[in-house]
Design a protein around this motif. Sequence first.
Motif, PDB file in Angstrom:
ATOM      1  N   GLN A 147       0.295  -8.537   5.622  1.00  0.00           N
ATOM      2  CA  GLN A 147      -0.459  -7.295   5.819  1.00  0.00           C
ATOM      3  C   GLN A 147      -1.147  -6.914   4.518  1.00  0.00           C
ATOM      4  N   ARG A 148      -2.414  -6.602   4.618  1.00  0.00           N
ATOM      5  CA  ARG A 148      -3.174  -6.225   3.436  1.00  0.00           C
ATOM      6  C   ARG A 148      -3.548  -4.762   3.542  1.00  0.00           C
ATOM      7  N   GLY A 149      -3.371  -4.044   2.458  1.00  0.00           N
ATOM      8  CA  GLY A 149      -3.706  -2.630   2.430  1.00  0.00           C
ATOM      9  C   GLY A 149      -5.203  -2.407   2.359  1.00  0.00           C
ATOM     10  N   GLY A 150      -5.578  -1.146   2.394  1.00  0.00           N
ATOM     11  CA  GLY A 150      -6.994  -0.823   2.327  1.00  0.00           C
ATOM     12  C   GLY A 150      -7.228   0.620   1.924  1.00  0.00           C
ATOM     13  N   HIS A 151      -8.489   0.932   1.746  1.00  0.00           N
ATOM     14  CA  HIS A 151      -8.906   2.280   1.375  1.00  0.00           C
ATOM     15  C   HIS A 151     -10.026   2.740   2.291  1.00  0.00           C
ATOM     16  N   THR A 186     -12.468  -0.477   2.915  1.00  0.00           N
ATOM     17  CA  THR A 186     -12.444  -1.729   2.162  1.00  0.00           C
ATOM     18  C   THR A 186     -11.022  -2.076   1.762  1.00  0.00           C
ATOM     19  N   SER A 187     -10.807  -3.350   1.489  1.00  0.00           N
ATOM     20  CA  SER A 187      -9.520  -3.774   0.930  1.00  0.00           C
ATOM     21  C   SER A 187      -9.614  -3.894  -0.591  1.00  0.00           C
ATOM     22  N   GLU A 188     -10.822  -3.784  -1.134  1.00  0.00           N
ATOM     23  CA  GLU A 188     -11.050  -3.898  -2.586  1.00  0.00           C
ATOM     24  C   GLU A 188     -11.931  -2.746  -3.050  1.00  0.00           C
ATOM     25  N   ASN A 207      -1.287   1.410   3.436  1.00  0.00           N
ATOM     26  CA  ASN A 207      -0.528   0.167   3.316  1.00  0.00           C
ATOM     27  C   ASN A 207      -1.120  -0.964   4.139  1.00  0.00           C
ATOM     28  N   HIS A 208      -1.759  -0.626   5.238  1.00  0.00           N
ATOM     29  CA  HIS A 208      -2.319  -1.628   6.142  1.00  0.00           C
ATOM     30  C   HIS A 208      -3.794  -1.321   6.369  1.00  0.00           C
ATOM     31  N   ILE A 209      -4.627  -2.335   6.357  1.00  0.00           N
ATOM     32  CA  ILE A 209      -6.065  -2.158   6.537  1.00  0.00           C
ATOM     33  C   ILE A 209      -6.371  -1.503   7.885  1.00  0.00           C
TER      34      ILE A 209
END
Length: 101
Positions: free
Chosen positions: A4-8, A25-27, A60-62
């Motif tokens: 799992q990839r976080g995001g903003h 975005t994740s970055e 925590n999760h995109i």
Amino acid sequence: MVFQRGGHVYILANKYNSVLYIGVTSELISRVWQHKNKSNPGSFTSKYNCNKLVYYAGFNHIEEAIAEEKRLKGSNREYKRRLISEFNSEWKDLYQGLIDE
């Protein structure tokens, strides 16, 4: 195992705070850099000079960030302005603070 990839979710404004853009975005740092440097000249943010980071929230999760982006896009302008003002009362560009962290 699934990674799992976080995001903003983030909001950009133009110089006069009259145009708002909501993105996800994740970055965050690299994505805002792209907006500031007009990496996509035909985009909404390039056309309307939305390059001032006035709000962001991490998840925590995109998928959570995407859901929040949709919720914010569906909210009225006054709600968005209040959200930004509570987070960043002077509507300063928060980008440099992210880089300095």
